[in-house]
Design a protein around this motif. Structure first.
Motif, PDB file in Angstrom:
ATOM      1  N   LEU A  60      48.572   6.768  70.897  1.00 27.20           N
ATOM      2  CA  LEU A  60      47.573   7.518  70.143  1.00 27.20           C
ATOM      3  C   LEU A  60      47.171   8.687  71.016  1.00 27.20           C
ATOM      4  CD1 LEU A  60      45.524   7.993  67.876  1.00 27.20           C
ATOM      5  CD2 LEU A  60      43.995   6.404  69.064  1.00 27.20           C
ATOM      6  N   VAL A  65      48.495   2.424  73.136  1.00 35.45           N
ATOM      7  CA  VAL A  65      47.485   1.642  72.410  1.00 35.45           C
ATOM      8  C   VAL A  65      47.354   0.223  72.942  1.00 35.45           C
ATOM      9  CG1 VAL A  65      47.713   3.038  70.319  1.00 35.45           C
ATOM     10  CG2 VAL A  65      49.009   0.901  70.532  1.00 35.45           C
ATOM     11  N   THR A  73      43.291  -0.490  67.094  1.00 36.27           N
ATOM     12  CA  THR A  73      42.803   0.782  67.613  1.00 36.27           C
ATOM     13  C   THR A  73      42.324   1.663  66.462  1.00 36.27           C
ATOM     14  OG1 THR A  73      44.294   0.677  69.502  1.00 36.27           O
ATOM     15  CG2 THR A  73      43.456   2.852  68.910  1.00 36.27           C
TER      16      THR A  73
END
Length: 92
Positions: A60, A65, A73
């Motif tokens: 991300l 993540v 997340t």
């Protein structure tokens, strides 16, 4: 909410060859479910039993993540998600 998802070569058969697609969702789990509605079969290549597959890395905005909240997340409008198959190997 628009989120860009970068697709690795090995999964582009599910996206008709597209290198990147857009999706939406408040979490990664919701994003992958959203992608599945337009790119059938892609979710099972990324997620297994509600968790990220062992040999799939997801980033991300360039952050792994697995060091955040994994599949839970949270995402925001304009985020970028990159899916990468894990690479193993080395010298023998």
């Amino acid at each position: 909410m628009a989120i860009e998802v970068r697709i690795p070569t090995i999964l582009r058969t599910y996206t008709d060859g597209a290198k990147a697609v857009e999706g939406s969702g408040a979490t990664l789990a919701e994003l992958f479910a959203d992608l599945e509605t337009r790119h059938q079969g892609i979710q099972e290549r990324i997620v297994d039993s509600g968790e990220l597959r062992r040999f799939v890395n997801v980033y991300l905005n360039d952050e792994d993540v697995r060091f955040l909240a994994g599949i839970s997340t949270e995402l925001s409008d304009g985020d970028s998600v990159t899916i990468l198959p894990a690479v193993a190997g080395g010298m023998v």
